[in-house]
Scaffold this motif. Structure first.
Motif, mmCIF file in Angstrom:
data_model
loop_
_atom_site.group_PDB
_atom_site.id
_atom_site.type_symbol
_atom_site.label_atom_id
_atom_site.label_comp_id
_atom_site.label_asym_id
_atom_site.label_seq_id
_atom_site.Cartn_x
_atom_site.Cartn_y
_atom_site.Cartn_z
ATOM 1 N N GLY A 39 0.705 -0.992 0.148
ATOM 2 C CA GLY A 39 -0.343 -0.242 0.116
ATOM 3 C C GLY A 39 1.349 1.053 -0.053
ATOM 4 O O GLY A 39 0.150 2.322 -0.273
ATOM 5 N N GLU A 40 1.980 0.776 0.568
ATOM 6 C CA GLU A 40 3.342 2.908 0.667
ATOM 7 C C GLU A 40 2.887 2.693 -0.964
ATOM 8 O O GLU A 40 3.529 4.215 -1.550
ATOM 9 C CB GLU A 40 4.197 1.757 1.141
ATOM 10 N N PHE A 41 3.333 2.213 -2.001
ATOM 11 C CA PHE A 41 3.004 2.789 -2.898
ATOM 12 C C PHE A 41 2.349 3.207 -3.775
ATOM 13 O O PHE A 41 1.841 3.885 -4.506
ATOM 14 C CB PHE A 41 3.620 0.953 -4.112
ATOM 15 N N SER A 42 1.274 2.380 -3.678
ATOM 16 C CA SER A 42 0.125 3.423 -3.981
ATOM 17 C C SER A 42 -0.099 4.641 -2.986
ATOM 18 O O SER A 42 -0.664 5.512 -3.676
ATOM 19 C CB SER A 42 -1.491 2.420 -3.246
ATOM 20 N N ALA A 43 0.172 4.498 -1.558
ATOM 21 C CA ALA A 43 0.228 6.271 -1.129
ATOM 22 C C ALA A 43 1.459 6.832 -1.825
ATOM 23 O O ALA A 43 0.749 7.787 -1.784
ATOM 24 C CB ALA A 43 0.653 6.393 0.214
ATOM 25 N N LEU A 44 2.339 6.677 -2.528
ATOM 26 C CA LEU A 44 3.232 8.017 -2.952
ATOM 27 C C LEU A 44 2.917 8.504 -3.948
ATOM 28 O O LEU A 44 2.698 9.283 -4.840
ATOM 29 C CB LEU A 44 4.599 6.938 -3.031
ATOM 30 N N VAL A 45 1.755 7.027 -5.474
ATOM 31 C CA VAL A 45 1.285 7.438 -6.798
ATOM 32 C C VAL A 45 0.890 8.427 -6.217
ATOM 33 O O VAL A 45 -0.114 9.805 -6.201
ATOM 34 C CB VAL A 45 0.676 6.822 -7.058
ATOM 35 N N ALA A 46 -0.779 8.448 -4.993
ATOM 36 C CA ALA A 46 -1.510 8.912 -4.737
ATOM 37 C C ALA A 46 -1.428 10.715 -4.677
ATOM 38 O O ALA A 46 -1.906 11.519 -4.303
ATOM 39 C CB ALA A 46 -2.685 8.415 -4.255
ATOM 40 N N SER A 47 -0.269 10.192 -3.407
ATOM 41 C CA SER A 47 0.239 11.827 -3.081
ATOM 42 C C SER A 47 1.045 13.036 -4.201
ATOM 43 O O SER A 47 1.831 13.808 -3.423
ATOM 44 C CB SER A 47 0.805 11.535 -1.931
ATOM 45 N N GLY A 48 1.374 11.710 -5.971
ATOM 46 C CA GLY A 48 2.073 12.318 -5.978
ATOM 47 C C GLY A 48 3.478 12.243 -6.416
ATOM 48 O O GLY A 48 4.588 12.817 -7.265
ATOM 49 N N ALA A 49 3.989 10.799 -5.699
ATOM 50 C CA ALA A 49 5.714 10.982 -5.350
ATOM 51 C C ALA A 49 5.655 10.591 -6.698
ATOM 52 O O ALA A 49 7.310 10.557 -6.921
ATOM 53 C CB ALA A 49 6.204 10.845 -3.948
ATOM 54 N N LEU A 50 5.345 9.730 -7.351
ATOM 55 C CA LEU A 50 5.142 8.754 -8.046
ATOM 56 C C LEU A 50 4.396 8.730 -9.607
ATOM 57 O O LEU A 50 3.255 8.885 -8.784
ATOM 58 C CB LEU A 50 5.961 6.955 -7.784
ATOM 59 N N SER A 51 4.567 8.552 -10.806
ATOM 60 C CA SER A 51 3.362 8.601 -11.269
ATOM 61 C C SER A 51 2.617 7.319 -11.486
ATOM 62 O O SER A 51 3.659 6.211 -10.980
ATOM 63 C CB SER A 51 4.648 8.626 -13.039
ATOM 64 N N PHE A 52 1.419 7.017 -12.004
ATOM 65 C CA PHE A 52 0.871 5.473 -12.515
ATOM 66 C C PHE A 52 1.527 5.040 -12.963
ATOM 67 O O PHE A 52 1.457 3.704 -12.262
ATOM 68 C CB PHE A 52 -0.652 6.036 -12.815
ATOM 69 N N LYS A 53 2.199 5.306 -14.232
ATOM 70 C CA LYS A 53 3.013 3.870 -15.036
ATOM 71 C C LYS A 53 4.641 3.862 -13.869
ATOM 72 O O LYS A 53 4.456 2.399 -14.231
ATOM 73 C CB LYS A 53 3.402 5.043 -15.348
ATOM 74 N N ASP A 54 5.153 4.382 -13.687
ATOM 75 C CA ASP A 54 6.401 3.997 -12.917
ATOM 76 C C ASP A 54 5.887 3.161 -11.351
ATOM 77 O O ASP A 54 6.556 2.443 -11.178
ATOM 78 C CB ASP A 54 7.253 5.448 -12.208
ATOM 79 N N GLY A 55 4.598 4.035 -11.157
ATOM 80 C CA GLY A 55 4.343 2.846 -9.348
ATOM 81 C C GLY A 55 4.154 1.653 -9.999
ATOM 82 O O GLY A 55 4.026 0.623 -9.115
ATOM 83 N N LEU A 56 2.673 1.502 -10.835
ATOM 84 C CA LEU A 56 2.627 0.183 -11.547
ATOM 85 C C LEU A 56 3.552 -0.454 -11.912
ATOM 86 O O LEU A 56 3.616 -2.069 -11.761
ATOM 87 C CB LEU A 56 1.750 0.643 -12.896
ATOM 88 N N LYS A 57 4.487 -0.089 -12.735
ATOM 89 C CA LYS A 57 6.112 -0.859 -12.768
ATOM 90 C C LYS A 57 6.874 -1.817 -11.916
ATOM 91 O O LYS A 57 6.723 -2.707 -11.819
ATOM 92 C CB LYS A 57 6.886 -0.141 -13.902
ATOM 93 N N LEU A 58 7.197 -0.660 -10.848
ATOM 94 C CA LEU A 58 7.652 -0.739 -9.373
ATOM 95 C C LEU A 58 6.937 -2.030 -9.326
ATOM 96 O O LEU A 58 7.511 -3.634 -8.597
ATOM 97 C CB LEU A 58 7.738 0.068 -9.218
ATOM 98 N N VAL A 59 5.942 -2.066 -9.031
ATOM 99 C CA VAL A 59 4.519 -3.047 -8.066
ATOM 100 C C VAL A 59 5.092 -4.242 -8.913
ATOM 101 O O VAL A 59 5.354 -5.319 -8.372
ATOM 102 C CB VAL A 59 2.940 -2.119 -8.018
#
Length: 290
Positions: A89-109
């Motif tokens: 969920g930390e990855f979701s929190a980072l994308v939702a708060s703008g620290a990570l882009s949607f695409k980068d977040g999904l690729k990392l997950v």
């Protein structure tokens, strides 16, 4: 202050995200973008797959992430003043708060899920839930065992998950019961997450995280590793890399958020596990499920 929290692996269910997809053009667009990025139609499995299909490594983590992030992006009043996520969920929190882009977040997950699966196959390892035993006692028992077993998830007072080599975890469970635990039971998981057993996955994920540009989030992120507010992109990266082999300090994170002014916690994503934990940590704060 409004805190938004994002669930981890285990919150998945068949039909997750289907309503979002059908009722929001933005959600539909993001789900289709996700299918493209992943190279398979994860939406088919999320909307109508069996529990077994949803449990597949390449599916589970991206599915929970997508449900959480896309839901956050479609909320009318999504204005977090602080965010946190449990493990994945930390990855979701980072994308939702703008620290990570949607695409980068999904690729990392997606990379994280596959790297963890590989690490699980190296040595037989597992996790166990310990109920009604003080954190310090759980830690002491783990320290006394010959072999790898550590406290992995500080979920709420009286609920701690341990993680490590199969035999060490089994022995620790026996000792926990002797020490007065109400229950100490092995969990049906693929391996020892948030323990030194995840070192091969941490190394693999570290390279992927280092290669991605992180931004300053719109609000502080309370990370699992430190249980404190973080806004610096470099510090966020560092903590995210350590996260795989370090414990999830959820109790400590929630308490710190409350200390820093959080009056309500909104869980964004599948299930209601986290609002349940927040209620056990502090009965005074408001909990909402988005």
């Amino acid at each position: 202050m409004k805190a938004y929290i994002f669930p981890g692996q285990g919150a998945q269910f068949s039909g997750m995200g289907k309503e979002l997809y059908e009722n929001s053009s933005l959600a539909k667009e993001l789900f289709e973008k996700a299918n493209e990025i992943l190279g398979f139609r994860i939406t088919d499995i999320m909307f109508s797959g069996t529990a077994e299909e949803l449990k597949e490594t390449k599916v589970t983590q991206p599915a929970v992430f997508l449900h959480s992030v896309i839901l956050a992006k479609t909320l009318d009043d999504f204005k977090p003043e602080m965010v946190a996520g449990h493990s994945l969920g930390e990855f979701s929190a980072l994308v939702a708060s703008g620290a990570l882009s949607f695409k980068d977040g999904l690729k990392l997950v997606s990379k994280r899920a596959l790297a963890m699966q590989k690490a699980c196959e190296i040595t037989p390892s597992t996790m166990a839930a310990v109920l009604n035993l003080a954190d310090e006692v759980v830690e002491q028992v783990c320290d006394s065992i010959d072999g790898v077993v550590v406290a992995a998830n500080y979920n709420c007072p009286g609920q701690l998950v341990i993680s490590g080599e199969y035999k060490a975890v089994e022995l620790a469970c026996e000792k926990m019961k002797e020490a007065g635990a109400k229950r100490a039971l092995i969990l049906p998981v693929g391996g020892a997450f948030h323990s030194p057993m995840m070192e091969p996955a941490r190394e693999e994920l570290a390279a992927a995280i280092e290669a991605i540009a992180f931004s300053t989030p719109i609000c502080p992120v309370y990370q699992n590793v430190t249980a404190s507010a973080v806004s610096d992109p470099n510090e966020i990266k560092k903590n995210l890399i350590i996260q795989l082999t370090a414990p999830v300090r959820w109790t400590q994170s929630v308490n710190q958020m409350i200390q820093d002014g959080a009056t309500s916690f909104t869980e964004v994503g599948p299930g209601k596990v986290l609002t349940g934990l927040v209620n056990k940590i502090n009965k005074e704060v408001e909990t909402i499920n988005a």
